[in-house]
Design a protein around this motif. Sequence first.
Motif, PDB file in Angstrom:
ATOM      1  N   THR A  57       0.894  -0.979   0.214  1.00 59.22           N
ATOM      2  CA  THR A  57      -0.127   0.097   0.252  1.00 59.22           C
ATOM      3  C   THR A  57       0.964   1.368  -0.138  1.00 59.22           C
ATOM      4  OG1 THR A  57      -1.801  -1.046   1.080  1.00 59.22           O
ATOM      5  CG2 THR A  57      -1.815   1.478   0.976  1.00 59.22           C
ATOM      6  N   GLU A  58       1.659   0.941   0.844  1.00 56.59           N
ATOM      7  CA  GLU A  58       2.846   2.242   0.692  1.00 56.59           C
ATOM      8  C   GLU A  58       3.305   2.949  -0.601  1.00 56.59           C
ATOM      9  OE1 GLU A  58       6.290   1.596   3.215  1.00 56.59           O
ATOM     10  OE2 GLU A  58       4.454   2.261   5.508  1.00 56.59           O
ATOM     11  N   VAL A  59       3.977   1.923  -1.530  1.00 52.92           N
ATOM     12  CA  VAL A  59       4.948   1.757  -2.778  1.00 52.92           C
ATOM     13  C   VAL A  59       2.930   2.371  -3.593  1.00 52.92           C
ATOM     14  CG1 VAL A  59       5.238   0.777  -4.123  1.00 52.92           C
ATOM     15  CG2 VAL A  59       6.616   0.242  -2.273  1.00 52.92           C
ATOM     16  N   ALA A  60       2.170   1.245  -3.897  1.00 58.59           N
ATOM     17  CA  ALA A  60       1.032   1.392  -4.489  1.00 58.59           C
ATOM     18  C   ALA A  60      -0.023   1.890  -4.420  1.00 58.59           C
ATOM     19  CB  ALA A  60       1.146   0.081  -5.269  1.00 58.59           C
ATOM     20  N   GLY A  61       0.296   2.824  -3.571  1.00 60.78           N
ATOM     21  CA  GLY A  61      -1.084   3.609  -2.793  1.00 60.78           C
ATOM     22  C   GLY A  61      -2.379   2.610  -2.788  1.00 60.78           C
ATOM     23  N   VAL A  62      -3.551   3.587  -2.169  1.00 58.27           N
ATOM     24  CA  VAL A  62      -4.906   2.707  -2.015  1.00 58.27           C
ATOM     25  C   VAL A  62      -5.891   2.563  -2.965  1.00 58.27           C
ATOM     26  CG1 VAL A  62      -5.295   3.899   0.415  1.00 58.27           C
ATOM     27  CG2 VAL A  62      -5.823   4.758  -1.412  1.00 58.27           C
ATOM     28  N   GLY A  63      -5.129   3.439  -4.119  1.00 52.69           N
ATOM     29  CA  GLY A  63      -5.458   2.584  -5.930  1.00 52.69           C
ATOM     30  C   GLY A  63      -5.710   1.573  -6.005  1.00 52.69           C
ATOM     31  N   CYS A  64      -4.482   1.370  -5.798  1.00 54.27           N
ATOM     32  CA  CYS A  64      -4.311  -0.595  -5.480  1.00 54.27           C
ATOM     33  C   CYS A  64      -5.407  -1.290  -4.842  1.00 54.27           C
ATOM     34  CB  CYS A  64      -2.901  -1.053  -5.326  1.00 54.27           C
ATOM     35  SG  CYS A  64      -2.312  -2.432  -5.260  1.00 54.27           S
ATOM     36  N   ILE A  65      -5.433  -1.035  -3.910  1.00 54.37           N
ATOM     37  CA  ILE A  65      -6.377  -1.833  -2.931  1.00 54.37           C
ATOM     38  C   ILE A  65      -8.307  -1.579  -4.149  1.00 54.37           C
ATOM     39  CG2 ILE A  65      -7.650  -2.187  -0.786  1.00 54.37           C
ATOM     40  CD1 ILE A  65      -4.842  -0.805   0.714  1.00 54.37           C
ATOM     41  N   VAL A  66      -7.933  -0.774  -4.409  1.00 57.49           N
ATOM     42  CA  VAL A  66      -9.633  -0.421  -4.958  1.00 57.49           C
ATOM     43  C   VAL A  66     -10.073  -1.472  -6.214  1.00 57.49           C
ATOM     44  CG1 VAL A  66     -11.106   1.314  -6.175  1.00 57.49           C
ATOM     45  CG2 VAL A  66      -9.322   2.450  -4.161  1.00 57.49           C
ATOM     46  N   ARG A  67      -8.638  -1.263  -7.292  1.00 57.64           N
ATOM     47  CA  ARG A  67      -8.639  -1.826  -8.837  1.00 57.64           C
ATOM     48  C   ARG A  67      -8.690  -3.668  -8.148  1.00 57.64           C
ATOM     49  NH1 ARG A  67      -5.117   2.537  -9.697  1.00 57.64           N
ATOM     50  NH2 ARG A  67      -3.331   0.840  -8.619  1.00 57.64           N
ATOM     51  N   THR A  68      -8.399  -4.326  -6.659  1.00 55.11           N
ATOM     52  CA  THR A  68      -8.191  -5.528  -6.173  1.00 55.11           C
ATOM     53  C   THR A  68     -10.165  -5.341  -6.675  1.00 55.11           C
ATOM     54  OG1 THR A  68      -6.126  -5.509  -5.152  1.00 55.11           O
ATOM     55  CG2 THR A  68      -8.356  -7.078  -4.876  1.00 55.11           C
ATOM     56  N   MET A  69     -11.007  -4.589  -5.108  1.00 57.51           N
ATOM     57  CA  MET A  69     -11.996  -4.602  -5.056  1.00 57.51           C
ATOM     58  C   MET A  69     -13.063  -4.938  -6.283  1.00 57.51           C
ATOM     59  SD  MET A  69     -12.616  -2.723  -1.619  1.00 57.51           S
ATOM     60  CE  MET A  69     -11.782  -1.534  -1.661  1.00 57.51           C
ATOM     61  N   THR A  70     -12.776  -3.525  -7.078  1.00 58.69           N
ATOM     62  CA  THR A  70     -13.311  -3.886  -8.417  1.00 58.69           C
ATOM     63  C   THR A  70     -13.085  -4.790  -9.722  1.00 58.69           C
ATOM     64  OG1 THR A  70     -12.077  -2.093  -9.819  1.00 58.69           O
ATOM     65  CG2 THR A  70     -13.589  -1.237  -8.189  1.00 58.69           C
ATOM     66  N   ASP A  71     -11.828  -4.685  -9.541  1.00 58.40           N
ATOM     67  CA  ASP A  71     -12.180  -6.156 -10.927  1.00 58.40           C
ATOM     68  C   ASP A  71     -12.528  -7.712 -10.325  1.00 58.40           C
ATOM     69  OD1 ASP A  71     -10.508  -6.909 -12.616  1.00 58.40           O
ATOM     70  OD2 ASP A  71      -8.389  -6.780 -12.618  1.00 58.40           O
ATOM     71  N   ARG A  72     -13.388  -7.662 -11.394  1.00 59.26           N
ATOM     72  CA  ARG A  72     -13.840  -9.093 -11.343  1.00 59.26           C
ATOM     73  C   ARG A  72     -13.500 -10.267 -11.990  1.00 59.26           C
ATOM     74  NH1 ARG A  72     -19.584  -8.985  -9.770  1.00 59.26           N
ATOM     75  NH2 ARG A  72     -19.861  -6.458  -9.990  1.00 59.26           N
ATOM     76  N   ARG A  73     -12.159 -10.208 -12.156  1.00 58.55           N
ATOM     77  CA  ARG A  73     -11.946 -11.019 -12.161  1.00 58.55           C
ATOM     78  C   ARG A  73     -10.703 -11.412 -12.095  1.00 58.55           C
ATOM     79  NH1 ARG A  73      -8.050  -8.097 -17.330  1.00 58.55           N
ATOM     80  NH2 ARG A  73      -8.765  -5.867 -15.429  1.00 58.55           N
ATOM     81  N   ALA A  74     -11.640 -12.310 -10.344  1.00 54.35           N
ATOM     82  CA  ALA A  74     -11.356 -12.017  -9.657  1.00 54.35           C
ATOM     83  C   ALA A  74     -10.432 -13.904  -9.452  1.00 54.35           C
ATOM     84  CB  ALA A  74     -12.028 -13.599  -8.191  1.00 54.35           C
ATOM     85  N   HIS A  79     -14.223   3.724 -11.560  1.00 55.45           N
ATOM     86  CA  HIS A  79     -14.242   3.204 -10.380  1.00 55.45           C
ATOM     87  C   HIS A  79     -12.703   2.416  -9.422  1.00 55.45           C
ATOM     88  CE1 HIS A  79     -16.262   3.896  -6.102  1.00 55.45           C
ATOM     89  NE2 HIS A  79     -15.566   2.668  -5.822  1.00 55.45           N
ATOM     90  N   ASP A  80     -12.229   1.730 -11.015  1.00 52.10           N
ATOM     91  CA  ASP A  80     -10.716   0.885 -10.013  1.00 52.10           C
ATOM     92  C   ASP A  80     -10.004   2.089  -9.886  1.00 52.10           C
ATOM     93  OD1 ASP A  80     -11.156   1.662 -12.855  1.00 52.10           O
ATOM     94  OD2 ASP A  80     -10.522  -0.445 -13.655  1.00 52.10           O
ATOM     95  N   SER A  81      -9.634   3.281  -9.804  1.00 53.49           N
ATOM     96  CA  SER A  81      -8.699   4.146  -9.503  1.00 53.49           C
ATOM     97  C   SER A  81      -8.329   3.943 -10.664  1.00 53.49           C
ATOM     98  CB  SER A  81      -8.163   4.014  -8.603  1.00 53.49           C
ATOM     99  OG  SER A  81      -8.360   4.147  -7.301  1.00 53.49           O
ATOM    100  N   SER A  82      -8.877   4.918 -11.910  1.00 48.59           N
ATOM    101  CA  SER A  82      -7.647   4.859 -13.660  1.00 48.59           C
ATOM    102  C   SER A  82      -8.408   5.810 -13.914  1.00 48.59           C
ATOM    103  CB  SER A  82      -7.810   3.275 -14.249  1.00 48.59           C
ATOM    104  OG  SER A  82      -8.551   2.582 -14.397  1.00 48.59           O
TER     105      SER A  82
END
Lengths: 156, 395
Positions: free
Chosen positions: A138-155, B230-233
């Motif tokens: 999170t320090e390196v990639a930011g909270v945006g990285c967490i947001v992408r994990t949550m939105t991405d349906r390619r689980a 919303h995927d921060s992009s």
Amino acid sequence: MEGAFRKVDIDIYDEDVLQETELYAADSRDPAAVLDDAKQRQTAVRSLLAKNDIPGALSVILDDAPYGPNVEEAKVITLQTLLTILNTTKATEITGVIKSLSLDTQDTLMKYLYKGMAMPGWGDVSGSVLLGWHEKLTEVAGVGCIVRTMTDRRAV
Amino acid sequence: MPEIFNLSQTPITSHAFNADRSQLVVSLNSNDAQIYTRKGAEWVHTVTLSEHDKLITSVDWAPNSNRIVTASQDRNAYVWQEQVDAETGKLVWKPTLVLLRINRAATYVKWSPKEDKFAVASGARAIAICSFDPENNWWVSKLLKKPIRSTVLSLDWHPNNVLLAAGSADMKARVFSAYIKEVDDRPAPTVWGSKLPFNTVCGEYSSPAGGWVHAVGFSPSGDALAFASHDSSISIAYPNGPLINIRLPSLPFVSLVWTSENALVAAGHDCRPVVFAGSEAGWQEAGTLDDVNAPKSPEARSGLGSHGSVGRLNTGAFAAFRNADTRGQSGSASAHVDSKPLTTHQNTITNVRAYDYSAEGVSKVSTSGVDGLLVIWDVDSVTALTGRLGGAHLR
């Protein structure tokens, strides 16, 4: 189950119902090929770990990681292999390793961290190791990285 | 320095200015739209537009024809026009009904550049393209439906008055033809295509990691499309060229506006407007308009201090939980910690719009937020900031 009282599947009467498969582009690879690939990567990671090449090992296992339905076994192998890498990395090296990864690989790593944290007690899952990686990532990639994990349906 | 106005204690869902920016229409998270008039250094509430019976989700003000359109969760839209009242002789805002024919909430509304049409996005997997029917004195609509699979969240018109971009919760940004035979002249060919009957899909782009597309915007020439998801992009699509994706380290954006052919401003959950610059060869973040390092009251610098993380994660509440977690401190120990984020906006920015613009581009943008603030930013003040931000980046 809160939905247990619902006896009728009303979705079958809706021609326009949105299917899970329409939400993301399916993996074009054959499930059997994905499984073979995952096994080969497992071997490759072992030899990279023997050379102490953590960034290399992470890239090998995380690039084009299996996602979607029908590849459960490949997913399990990938998670197992990844956990081996995470558990053998020294805490002081983590930040350097993460910084050397590509943005795609960082996002995939975050997905696996959350997958691991959702399976306490499974295999080699160690909560403290995962949380350590999570903090550094999170320090390196930011909270945006967490947001992408949550939105991405390619689980994964 | 940005101009900051505290309009209300409630969230501002949407805002729009009239042509000379002497008046402002806002939806304050209620069933009514409010018109404010600029009096010196402040905005004074002058008119309330009430006709909707559910929350107003979006407002837009046509600068040349001086008409306001409001869209609401009650599945209706109204066009408001200033007319002389027959009894009192005063100017009043009169609503005209729009026949939307949608069965879900209207989510977003936008006048076309020529102001003879407007588009209403909705939760009914459809976009209503509305044009005036003088015979019946109402606005009629034609629905764009295919291939939308979910709620449409944002719209933007191409400068040719025919093409329409739509961002949707099915994780796609699309470009449609909204050509209405009775209203439009045959459009000249653009990079998006030459034959454009109604509902032609001229472009379809997916968000990179499956996020709802919150905001879409055509560049001033109309030859490029930007969308924030919303995927921060944020992505910039050139129909005959590359699709450029920029991943953000921060929280997602929900609104964006182009300031020139090579720059745009986006804002959202990170509480501050961020400038992106680039061209077909590549785009990158150029800095923020909100100089969080500017000297403010001393207590504003507490919280996470030198940790460098700005925005939501730097709140006192976060610091309080962190202290409780890592140091076992709680209650009184953290009571003195300032709970304000370092940014000017104290909560999510819901809307960013061009405020001051000319043929050369946009020189000022306005933002409104969940914190009830309206802020007017100088687009150029980012240049001074980039140097100081340096490698600190967005976090």
